[in-house]
Design a protein around this motif. Structure first.
Motif, PDB file in Angstrom:
ATOM      1  N   VAL A 303     -20.414 -75.491  17.363  1.00  0.00           N
ATOM      2  CA  VAL A 303     -21.348 -76.592  17.624  1.00  0.00           C
ATOM      3  C   VAL A 303     -21.618 -77.373  16.339  1.00  0.00           C
ATOM      4  CG1 VAL A 303     -23.744 -77.104  18.218  1.00  0.00           C
ATOM      5  CG2 VAL A 303     -22.413 -75.527  19.636  1.00  0.00           C
ATOM      6  N   ARG A 304     -21.815 -76.678  15.238  1.00  0.00           N
ATOM      7  CA  ARG A 304     -22.058 -77.374  13.961  1.00  0.00           C
ATOM      8  C   ARG A 304     -20.870 -78.282  13.603  1.00  0.00           C
ATOM      9  NH1 ARG A 304     -23.898 -72.039  12.570  1.00  0.00           N
ATOM     10  NH2 ARG A 304     -26.181 -71.980  12.297  1.00  0.00           N
ATOM     11  N   SER A 305     -19.667 -77.795  13.832  1.00  0.00           N
ATOM     12  CA  SER A 305     -18.482 -78.573  13.480  1.00  0.00           C
ATOM     13  C   SER A 305     -18.243 -79.735  14.432  1.00  0.00           C
ATOM     14  CB  SER A 305     -17.243 -77.661  13.466  1.00  0.00           C
ATOM     15  OG  SER A 305     -17.406 -76.594  12.556  1.00  0.00           O
ATOM     16  N   ALA A 306     -18.601 -79.546  15.691  1.00  0.00           N
ATOM     17  CA  ALA A 306     -18.273 -80.551  16.708  1.00  0.00           C
ATOM     18  C   ALA A 306     -19.358 -81.590  16.911  1.00  0.00           C
ATOM     19  CB  ALA A 306     -17.980 -79.850  18.038  1.00  0.00           C
ATOM     20  N   TRP A 307     -20.556 -81.382  16.360  1.00  0.00           N
ATOM     21  CA  TRP A 307     -21.685 -82.256  16.694  1.00  0.00           C
ATOM     22  C   TRP A 307     -21.416 -83.714  16.332  1.00  0.00           C
ATOM     23  CZ3 TRP A 307     -25.476 -82.625  19.824  1.00  0.00           C
ATOM     24  CH2 TRP A 307     -26.508 -83.543  19.603  1.00  0.00           C
ATOM     25  N   VAL A 308     -20.747 -83.953  15.202  1.00  0.00           N
ATOM     26  CA  VAL A 308     -20.517 -85.336  14.784  1.00  0.00           C
ATOM     27  C   VAL A 308     -19.623 -86.082  15.764  1.00  0.00           C
ATOM     28  CG1 VAL A 308     -20.884 -84.857  12.339  1.00  0.00           C
ATOM     29  CG2 VAL A 308     -18.600 -84.573  13.330  1.00  0.00           C
ATOM     30  N   GLU A 309     -18.876 -85.350  16.587  1.00  0.00           N
ATOM     31  CA  GLU A 309     -17.993 -85.988  17.560  1.00  0.00           C
ATOM     32  C   GLU A 309     -18.687 -86.274  18.883  1.00  0.00           C
ATOM     33  OE1 GLU A 309     -15.065 -86.917  16.677  1.00  0.00           O
ATOM     34  OE2 GLU A 309     -15.063 -85.907  14.728  1.00  0.00           O
ATOM     35  N   VAL A 310     -19.901 -85.789  19.042  1.00  0.00           N
ATOM     36  CA  VAL A 310     -20.643 -85.980  20.288  1.00  0.00           C
ATOM     37  C   VAL A 310     -21.328 -87.345  20.253  1.00  0.00           C
ATOM     38  CG1 VAL A 310     -22.482 -85.068  21.762  1.00  0.00           C
ATOM     39  CG2 VAL A 310     -20.983 -83.497  20.503  1.00  0.00           C
ATOM     40  N   PRO A 311     -21.233 -88.162  21.303  1.00  0.00           N
ATOM     41  CA  PRO A 311     -21.857 -89.498  21.280  1.00  0.00           C
ATOM     42  C   PRO A 311     -23.358 -89.455  20.993  1.00  0.00           C
ATOM     43  CG  PRO A 311     -20.348 -89.298  23.144  1.00  0.00           C
ATOM     44  CD  PRO A 311     -20.445 -87.937  22.549  1.00  0.00           C
ATOM     45  N   GLN A 312     -24.050 -88.452  21.479  1.00  0.00           N
ATOM     46  CA  GLN A 312     -25.498 -88.382  21.286  1.00  0.00           C
ATOM     47  C   GLN A 312     -25.895 -88.058  19.857  1.00  0.00           C
ATOM     48  OE1 GLN A 312     -23.782 -87.115  23.708  1.00  0.00           O
ATOM     49  NE2 GLN A 312     -24.751 -87.399  25.704  1.00  0.00           N
ATOM     50  N   SER A 313     -24.936 -87.717  18.997  1.00  0.00           N
ATOM     51  CA  SER A 313     -25.278 -87.409  17.601  1.00  0.00           C
ATOM     52  C   SER A 313     -25.826 -88.628  16.873  1.00  0.00           C
ATOM     53  CB  SER A 313     -24.048 -86.881  16.864  1.00  0.00           C
ATOM     54  OG  SER A 313     -23.018 -87.858  16.818  1.00  0.00           O
ATOM     55  N   ARG A 314     -25.585 -89.829  17.417  1.00  0.00           N
ATOM     56  CA  ARG A 314     -26.138 -91.043  16.815  1.00  0.00           C
ATOM     57  C   ARG A 314     -27.598 -91.240  17.171  1.00  0.00           C
ATOM     58  NH1 ARG A 314     -20.827 -92.507  18.222  1.00  0.00           N
ATOM     59  NH2 ARG A 314     -21.470 -93.210  20.286  1.00  0.00           N
ATOM     60  N   ARG A 315     -28.077 -90.551  18.187  1.00  0.00           N
ATOM     61  CA  ARG A 315     -29.480 -90.687  18.598  1.00  0.00           C
ATOM     62  C   ARG A 315     -30.329 -89.472  18.246  1.00  0.00           C
ATOM     63  NH1 ARG A 315     -27.034 -92.326  23.532  1.00  0.00           N
ATOM     64  NH2 ARG A 315     -27.943 -90.535  24.620  1.00  0.00           N
ATOM     65  N   TYR A 316     -29.690 -88.326  18.074  1.00  0.00           N
ATOM     66  CA  TYR A 316     -30.430 -87.097  17.803  1.00  0.00           C
ATOM     67  C   TYR A 316     -29.906 -86.440  16.535  1.00  0.00           C
ATOM     68  CZ  TYR A 316     -32.070 -87.300  22.665  1.00  0.00           C
ATOM     69  OH  TYR A 316     -32.632 -87.681  23.853  1.00  0.00           O
ATOM     70  N   SER A 317     -30.834 -85.910  15.745  1.00  0.00           N
ATOM     71  CA  SER A 317     -30.450 -84.985  14.683  1.00  0.00           C
ATOM     72  C   SER A 317     -30.509 -83.580  15.267  1.00  0.00           C
ATOM     73  CB  SER A 317     -31.390 -85.109  13.485  1.00  0.00           C
ATOM     74  OG  SER A 317     -32.726 -84.770  13.843  1.00  0.00           O
ATOM     75  N   MET A 318     -29.529 -82.752  14.911  1.00  0.00           N
ATOM     76  CA  MET A 318     -29.383 -81.442  15.530  1.00  0.00           C
ATOM     77  C   MET A 318     -29.557 -80.339  14.501  1.00  0.00           C
ATOM     78  SD  MET A 318     -27.146 -78.700  15.943  1.00  0.00           S
ATOM     79  CE  MET A 318     -25.548 -79.328  15.474  1.00  0.00           C
ATOM     80  N   LYS A 319     -30.282 -79.301  14.917  1.00  0.00           N
ATOM     81  CA  LYS A 319     -30.457 -78.110  14.080  1.00  0.00           C
ATOM     82  C   LYS A 319     -30.216 -76.882  14.944  1.00  0.00           C
ATOM     83  CE  LYS A 319     -33.802 -75.626  11.205  1.00  0.00           C
ATOM     84  NZ  LYS A 319     -35.201 -75.617  10.687  1.00  0.00           N
ATOM     85  N   VAL A 320     -29.345 -75.991  14.470  1.00  0.00           N
ATOM     86  CA  VAL A 320     -29.092 -74.737  15.180  1.00  0.00           C
ATOM     87  C   VAL A 320     -30.138 -73.721  14.748  1.00  0.00           C
ATOM     88  CG1 VAL A 320     -27.446 -72.888  15.608  1.00  0.00           C
ATOM     89  CG2 VAL A 320     -26.631 -75.236  15.321  1.00  0.00           C
ATOM     90  N   LEU A 321     -30.916 -73.234  15.702  1.00  0.00           N
ATOM     91  CA  LEU A 321     -31.980 -72.277  15.407  1.00  0.00           C
ATOM     92  C   LEU A 321     -31.429 -70.856  15.452  1.00  0.00           C
ATOM     93  CD1 LEU A 321     -34.826 -73.864  17.575  1.00  0.00           C
ATOM     94  CD2 LEU A 321     -34.347 -74.218  15.143  1.00  0.00           C
TER      95      LEU A 321
END
Length: 519
Positions: A303-321
């Motif tokens: 998930v950490r590696s693929a997040w930048v390829e997800v369209p929603q990454s431009r609207r959300y910042s993601m943190k793996v808990l």
């Protein structure tokens, strides 16, 4: 001259004190504008008085009284035209009043936009209630009116669960699509479309602000592998100590179809090490069993590696808990609003709606190769079934939501409560869950729970229950099984049983306070 100075002061004070934050005015600015409007009105009155005095002097200087009488208003108008300061101040007054009106309109628009989402739900409920009353005709029943009164009095949380659930499902779907592409060349579990489960996707989460949107990601074996489910101790239900055994299978006959994949069983280990990625047994397994913790760690890294390829990454910042048996995400948008998403993993039992999942259990320590049995998919299908067959204004989710709010700091779990409501939904007519029957259904839930406590028995909904809807697919063993008692521990522990009865009385008191005070 005095009027000119007043005009200059007024214009400066208006334009120097307006807030530089767009078109919205704060409360202090509004008060200053009102005070200046009053001062301006007083100055206008003084100028009118001066004009009247000048017109009277002009009338006294005229030689003929009739002409003075006939043209008194003309003289007044002529004098007013000469007083350019008067008309300038009058224009500023109109401008000031227009600004005040615009400010009040802005405030109303902001208030209406802030309340739009919550009022839409309220309006929908009012329309449904009106339709219900019209369908009933004249209803003199005071008890039903009392039900509607209490239902309106309770401060229900603003519910956007359906919308947010759809947002989460689309986001996770896009994420899994990227992960499938990135992991297609290896021998890792094949990710299937996620299934929304839990209270948020069932529609009754009691707290929307900190709701966790849970999804189960089914896993299928990669090519050259098979999964064999070991359902724990024979004859023991539920199968909480189940495992997923991984075995290699021959792919010699499918080598050409699989781009010359080497068979893990019949090719030399040296060739396999040099020309092919390692098998699942050497990556995510402990011994011959699929390891939950290794699977979760692998998925989190993907998930950490693929997040930048997800369209929603431009609207959300993601943190793996941190999580050892699932993948928990914290998603924050530009408005600092946060969504919490938890993705669990599951292996399906045949074609049924029952899975072995990575979810945690009540046990203090769960071995990493243990995959407890999960009924979450069957439960969400049950509530979807009820939503299709219940009246549009059914209150069964409201009842469940209300009880979930008052369960805190008690020994009763939300799963116990949900089981009670599921039993009642399949034994009482669905037409009896309208708003007008709100108090009666709350009383039924409390009475059903009390009877179960007194008898020390609450049957699991999916074991040996003939009332399970047909569209829910269960393994044959579930249908032939004896009912499973969820209160078996109370039958074996008198102290725990006495404490549960005491907590039930406390629950009744909390319900009464909630109905009286609305919160």
């Amino acid at each position: 001259m005095a009027a000119t100075k007043f005009l200059i002061w007024l214009v400066q004070s208006i334009f120097l004190n307006l807030p530089m934050v767009g078109d919205e005015l704060d409360e202090a600015t509004r008060e200053r504008m009102q005070q200046r409007a009053e001062q301006l009105s007083q100055e206008m009155a003084r100028l009118l008085q001066e004009l009247e005095q000048k017109s009277q002097e002009q009338r006294r200087q005229e030689p003929r009284a009739q002409e003075q009488s006939g043209f008194s208003w003309g003289a007044l108008l002529f004098a007013a035209l000469q007083q350019w300061q008067f008309w300038a101040i009058a224009g500023v007054l109109v401008l000031l009043l227009g600004l005040c009106w615009r400010w009040r309109k802005r405030i109303r628009e902001v208030d209406s936009s802030d309340e739009e989402s919550s009022s839409s739900n309220t309006d929908q409920e009012e329309e449904e209630e009106q339709e219900e009353e019209e369908s009933e005709g004249e209803d003199p029943d005071d008890e039903r009116n009392l039900c509607r009164f209490f239902a309106k009095r309770i401060q229900w949380p603003v519910q956007n669960l359906a919308y947010k659930s759809q947002v989460v499902k689309e986001l996770v779907g896009d994420l899994l699509h990227v992960l499938q592409v990135l992991s297609s060349n290896g021998f890792f579990p094949v990710l299937q479309p996620a299934i929304g489960v839990g209270s948020s996707f069932e529609g009754w989460n009691p707290r929307e602000d900190d709701a966790v949107y849970s999804l189960l990601v089914p896993l299928q074996p990669p090519r050259g592998h098979t999964f064999h489910l070991e359902l724990g101790t024979a004859g023991e239900m539920p199968a909480n100590d189940s495992c997923v055994r991984v075995e290699l299978e021959c792919t010699c006959t499918r080598e050409q179809l699989a781009e010359n994949m080497l068979c893990f069983l019949h090719h030399p280990e040296e060739d396999l090490r040099r020309n092919q990625d390692p098998s699942l047994l050497h990556t995510l397994c402990t011994g011959s069993y699929l390891d939950v913790e290794k699977t979760a760690l692998w998925f989190q890294n993907c998930v950490r590696s693929a997040w930048v390829e997800v369209p929603q990454s431009r609207r959300y910042s993601m943190k793996v808990l941190p999580s050892s048996r699932s993948c928990k995400l914290q998603l924050t948008n530009a408005s600092r609003r946060t969504l919490y998403v938890e993705m669990m993993f599951g292996v399906q039992q045949g074609d049924s709606d029952i899975f072995l999942s990575s979810q945690t259990t009540e046990a203090i320590s769960t071995p990493s190769t243990t995959w407890p049995e999960s009924y979450a998919v069957a439960e969400v299908k049950f509530f979807r079934h009820m939503a299709r067959h219940a009246p549009p204004n059914s209150f069964h989710l409201k009842c469940l939501q209300l009880y979930a709010r008052i369960l805190e700091a008690t020994g009763f779990s939300t799963y116990t409560l949900k089981t009670v409501v599921m039993h009642l939904l399949t034994t009482l007519p669905l037409s009896g869950w309208r708003r007008r029957d709100f108090l009666l259904r709350l009383q039924d839930i409390m009475q059903y729970l009390r009877c179960c406590l007194e008898e020390k028995r609450l049957d699991h909904f999916f074991f040996g229950n003939e009332n399970v809807p047909e569209e829910i697919v269960l393994p044959p063993a579930f249908q032939a099984a004896e009912p499973l008692n969820l209160f078996q521990h109370l039958a074996q522990d008198p102290a725990a049983h006495a404490e549960a009865l005491r907590e039930l009385d406390e629950l009744q008191d909390r319900l009464t306070r909630l109905l009286i005070y609305g919160r």
